[in-house]
Motif scaffolding. Structure first.
Motif, mmCIF file in Angstrom:
data_model
loop_
_atom_site.group_PDB
_atom_site.id
_atom_site.type_symbol
_atom_site.label_atom_id
_atom_site.label_comp_id
_atom_site.label_asym_id
_atom_site.label_seq_id
_atom_site.Cartn_x
_atom_site.Cartn_y
_atom_site.Cartn_z
ATOM 1 N N GLY B 156 0.797 -1.220 0.000
ATOM 2 C CA GLY B 156 0.000 0.000 0.000
ATOM 3 C C GLY B 156 0.830 1.270 0.000
ATOM 4 O O GLY B 156 0.320 2.341 0.290
ATOM 5 N N ALA B 157 2.097 1.142 -0.348
ATOM 6 C CA ALA B 157 2.967 2.318 -0.326
ATOM 7 C C ALA B 157 2.907 3.099 -1.638
ATOM 8 O O ALA B 157 3.546 4.129 -1.783
ATOM 9 C CB ALA B 157 4.409 1.896 -0.047
ATOM 10 N N ILE B 158 2.145 2.566 -2.567
ATOM 11 C CA ILE B 158 2.077 3.208 -3.882
ATOM 12 C C ILE B 158 0.664 3.692 -4.169
ATOM 13 O O ILE B 158 -0.302 2.953 -3.989
ATOM 14 C CB ILE B 158 2.507 2.228 -5.001
ATOM 15 N N VAL B 159 0.597 4.935 -4.589
ATOM 16 C CA VAL B 159 -0.654 5.437 -5.133
ATOM 17 C C VAL B 159 -0.494 5.414 -6.641
ATOM 18 O O VAL B 159 0.222 6.244 -7.203
ATOM 19 C CB VAL B 159 -0.944 6.872 -4.652
ATOM 20 N N VAL B 160 -1.116 4.438 -7.255
ATOM 21 C CA VAL B 160 -0.900 4.263 -8.692
ATOM 22 C C VAL B 160 -1.197 5.558 -9.424
ATOM 23 O O VAL B 160 -2.300 6.102 -9.291
ATOM 24 C CB VAL B 160 -1.781 3.133 -9.246
ATOM 25 N N PRO B 161 -0.215 6.057 -10.157
ATOM 26 C CA PRO B 161 -0.396 7.338 -10.849
ATOM 27 C C PRO B 161 -1.524 7.235 -11.863
ATOM 28 O O PRO B 161 -1.826 6.172 -12.387
ATOM 29 C CB PRO B 161 0.952 7.560 -11.540
ATOM 30 N N ALA B 162 -2.111 8.380 -12.126
ATOM 31 C CA ALA B 162 -3.234 8.423 -13.049
ATOM 32 C C ALA B 162 -2.764 8.140 -14.458
ATOM 33 O O ALA B 162 -1.729 8.636 -14.904
ATOM 34 C CB ALA B 162 -3.898 9.789 -12.988
ATOM 35 N N PRO B 172 -10.177 3.638 -26.096
ATOM 36 C CA PRO B 172 -10.130 3.193 -24.706
ATOM 37 C C PRO B 172 -8.694 2.955 -24.266
ATOM 38 O O PRO B 172 -8.013 2.070 -24.761
ATOM 39 C CB PRO B 172 -10.933 1.891 -24.732
ATOM 40 N N GLY B 173 -8.238 3.769 -23.348
ATOM 41 C CA GLY B 173 -6.832 3.762 -22.961
ATOM 42 C C GLY B 173 -6.339 2.437 -22.425
ATOM 43 O O GLY B 173 -5.248 1.996 -22.773
ATOM 44 N N ASP B 174 -7.157 1.797 -21.601
ATOM 45 C CA ASP B 174 -6.669 0.598 -20.943
ATOM 46 C C ASP B 174 -6.400 -0.551 -21.908
ATOM 47 O O ASP B 174 -5.435 -1.287 -21.749
ATOM 48 C CB ASP B 174 -7.677 0.146 -19.876
ATOM 49 N N ALA B 175 -7.240 -0.683 -22.897
ATOM 50 C CA ALA B 175 -7.025 -1.758 -23.871
ATOM 51 C C ALA B 175 -5.719 -1.532 -24.614
ATOM 52 O O ALA B 175 -4.927 -2.464 -24.817
ATOM 53 C CB ALA B 175 -8.191 -1.820 -24.845
ATOM 54 N N ALA B 176 -5.475 -0.285 -24.992
ATOM 55 C CA ALA B 176 -4.228 0.035 -25.691
ATOM 56 C C ALA B 176 -3.029 -0.248 -24.797
ATOM 57 O O ALA B 176 -2.035 -0.839 -25.222
ATOM 58 C CB ALA B 176 -4.238 1.501 -26.126
ATOM 59 N N LEU B 177 -3.134 0.158 -23.547
ATOM 60 C CA LEU B 177 -2.065 -0.096 -22.586
ATOM 61 C C LEU B 177 -1.796 -1.580 -22.466
ATOM 62 O O LEU B 177 -0.644 -2.036 -22.554
ATOM 63 C CB LEU B 177 -2.471 0.455 -21.209
ATOM 64 N N ALA B 178 -2.867 -2.333 -22.269
ATOM 65 C CA ALA B 178 -2.720 -3.765 -22.074
ATOM 66 C C ALA B 178 -2.047 -4.416 -23.276
ATOM 67 O O ALA B 178 -1.237 -5.333 -23.139
ATOM 68 C CB ALA B 178 -4.089 -4.399 -21.837
ATOM 69 N N PRO B 199 -1.913 -3.321 -11.971
ATOM 70 C CA PRO B 199 -2.260 -1.984 -12.462
ATOM 71 C C PRO B 199 -1.394 -1.643 -13.672
ATOM 72 O O PRO B 199 -0.163 -1.572 -13.576
ATOM 73 C CB PRO B 199 -1.915 -1.064 -11.286
ATOM 74 N N LEU B 200 -2.044 -1.453 -14.792
ATOM 75 C CA LEU B 200 -1.303 -1.259 -16.040
ATOM 76 C C LEU B 200 -0.409 -0.033 -15.999
ATOM 77 O O LEU B 200 0.720 -0.061 -16.489
ATOM 78 C CB LEU B 200 -2.289 -1.155 -17.208
ATOM 79 N N GLU B 201 -0.925 1.036 -15.423
ATOM 80 C CA GLU B 201 -0.123 2.248 -15.392
ATOM 81 C C GLU B 201 1.167 2.035 -14.609
ATOM 82 O O GLU B 201 2.220 2.577 -14.944
ATOM 83 C CB GLU B 201 -0.924 3.405 -14.782
ATOM 84 N N LEU B 202 1.076 1.193 -13.593
ATOM 85 C CA LEU B 202 2.272 0.900 -12.805
ATOM 86 C C LEU B 202 3.275 0.094 -13.632
ATOM 87 O O LEU B 202 4.484 0.300 -13.533
ATOM 88 C CB LEU B 202 1.870 0.130 -11.540
ATOM 89 N N VAL B 203 2.758 -0.803 -14.436
ATOM 90 C CA VAL B 203 3.636 -1.567 -15.322
ATOM 91 C C VAL B 203 4.364 -0.633 -16.279
ATOM 92 O O VAL B 203 5.582 -0.716 -16.455
ATOM 93 C CB VAL B 203 2.831 -2.620 -16.113
ATOM 94 N N VAL B 204 3.605 0.268 -16.869
ATOM 95 C CA VAL B 204 4.201 1.226 -17.798
ATOM 96 C C VAL B 204 5.265 2.054 -17.099
ATOM 97 O O VAL B 204 6.387 2.223 -17.596
ATOM 98 C CB VAL B 204 3.116 2.149 -18.394
ATOM 99 N N ARG B 205 4.928 2.549 -15.927
ATOM 100 C CA ARG B 205 5.864 3.394 -15.191
ATOM 101 C C ARG B 205 7.137 2.639 -14.803
ATOM 102 O O ARG B 205 8.227 3.189 -14.785
ATOM 103 C CB ARG B 205 5.178 3.939 -13.932
ATOM 104 N N THR B 206 6.973 1.368 -14.481
ATOM 105 C CA THR B 206 8.143 0.577 -14.122
ATOM 106 C C THR B 206 9.031 0.347 -15.349
ATOM 107 O O THR B 206 10.262 0.443 -15.277
ATOM 108 C CB THR B 206 7.713 -0.783 -13.528
#
Lengths: 258, 258
Positions: B156-162, B172-178, B199-206
């Motif tokens: 819980g130390a991460i607030v997944v960025p928007a 649809p952003g999420d499908a493209a991300l996935a 969380p996809l955004e977290l994957v991208v950020r990593t």
DNA sequence: GATTTTCGAGAGCAGTGCTCTCGCTAGAAG
DNA sequence: CTTCTAGCGAGAGCACTGCTCTCGAAAATC
């Protein structure tokens, strides 16, 4: 104005020399495209232009000098391609469009010229140190993205992201920042890209964006994204978007246009 | 427990073979340290170990095979160094300390072993394609930073960025991300790093953080930061901090500890 | 027209990756 | 303990590399 040096009437010899020099470089560039920089054989290039290897030494003192010529050419080509990509955006205040166009332009050039890219941004050829003459052409591509940022900032389209003092020590963050990226600040000033104060955090963010773009392209070209990134085109756009927003673009108030 | 295979009684021949193989690799590694991968001469290595060049071919079928051995060794070394750096942080919930330690560990290793680093992350040796055996060792270093992120998220130390839909199209952003980072998602799942949803955004950020770290180190080692970054140590820490925060660490509520 | 500069060709040197052959020798088989 | 074989190191050799040097021819200059 008197045409002092550039278009001075060239002698036939000089013209021939320039032409053959260009021929050699062109042949070298072709070979570079289908093999790495380290593999570039001066003898093979000589054969391509119908010469014997020793004759090439009349035009280039060494293989490294040939590489330098290719380096300058490639940097200029990349710079020009990026400038073109940016200039293609009609609305000069549409910084998002300019950002995407420029970054995509860089990547497109890299994918189209992998040999040149490896020469520029891959591991340096052992024992080879790029001379000072390569600095100026190398700077062109950076200037494009730097201009987007500085113009965006001047236009008020950027909300400079918050700096953070979460360093190892609790010292004054700005002094540390100024010291770390001092060269970049000086560079931006010397080019007259910004009058007045340069927001340090913006400088850092721009440096990070720059590094990330080329890091990503390198990873893609060198095969490090295989298995992780499934759609490299889409990923690069995702990346460009994140970098754009991290710079402070598209913040509150500056709704995008569609 | 029965020692089935690893410490099975080796014949004298096998022991001698392994020892000489190791000797060759060690000599090659030394030479690699003081010249680029492309410059690595099998004959020179042979001389170093007191052999004639053809004898080396009893142990490695080709120069590329020697390079592969070095590649695996280097990947493992880097992975181990990074794991050690992470493990040195006593408080496993201090994700910031772990993040800095790991990233610094990577950079420290790279600066200490520039030849190996160039072999791993520089332009690939022309015509050389790393075989499948190199994948697993290559993954070690990624796993370290991946674990910090996934454990941080689980804690819980991460607030997944928007995420943002500021792509070229308004789809649809999420499908493209996935789709874009599908490989990474599958990787994370297959390693059991996360149960439940990723969380996809977290994957991208990593992915971005990973790319940026190595992009920065490459730029530093290959001389692209000369003139911009004055203090590379400080800049790297600055970078690590920005990446950490961009991942969603240290968000509102999770004040850092000092 | 004579002279000097420039250039391409060729031979040659030291180095490279890699192949092939030839002995020697250490371990295995009897 | 002897015989045999598999493994290994050395050496020569091939085609290639970057680079140097010399030599003859052609072109520009005087």
């Amino acid at each position: 104005m008197q045409d002092i040096s550039p278009p001075r009437a060239q002698t036939a010899r000089e013209r021939a020399r320039d032409q053959i020099t260009a021929e050699i470089v062109a042949a070298a560039r072709i070979r570079l495209a289908e093999s790495g920089p380290a593999d570039l054989s001066l003898r093979a290039v000589a054969r391509d232009v119908g010469m014997v290897s020793s004759a090439v030494y009349r035009y280039f003192a060494s293989r490294d000098e040939l590489l330098t010529a290719l380096l300058v050419l490639a940097y200029d080509d990349l710079g020009a391609a990026t400038e073109r990509a940016d200039a293609a955006v009609a609305d000069r205040d549409d910084f998002q469009a300019r950002w995407f166009a420029s970054l995509r332009g860089i990547r497109r050039w890299a994918l189209a010229n992998p040999g040149d890219y490896a020469l520029l941004y891959g591991s340096p050829v052992p024992g080879y140190a790029a001379p000072q003459t390569t600095v100026e052409p190398a700077v062109r591509v950076i200037l494009v993205i730097l201009r987007i940022v500085t113009e965006g900032h001047a236009a008020g389209a950027i909300v400079v992201p918050a700096s953070s003092d979460v360093g190892s020590d609790g010292g004054p963050g700005d002094a540390a920042l100024a010291h770390a990226v001092g060269g970049a600040v000086q560079f931006v000033r010397s080019r007259g890209l910004v009058d007045g104060e340069v927001p340090l955090e913006l400088v850092v963010r721009t440096l990070i964006a720059w590094t990330t773009v080329f890091g990503t392209i390198s990873f893609e070209l060198f095969g490090h994204l295989v298995g992780s990134v499934t759609d490299t085109d889409a990923y690069f756009d995702l990346l460009a978007d994140r970098l754009f927003r991290d710079l402070g673009f598209g913040g509150p108030g500056s709704r995008d246009h569609d």
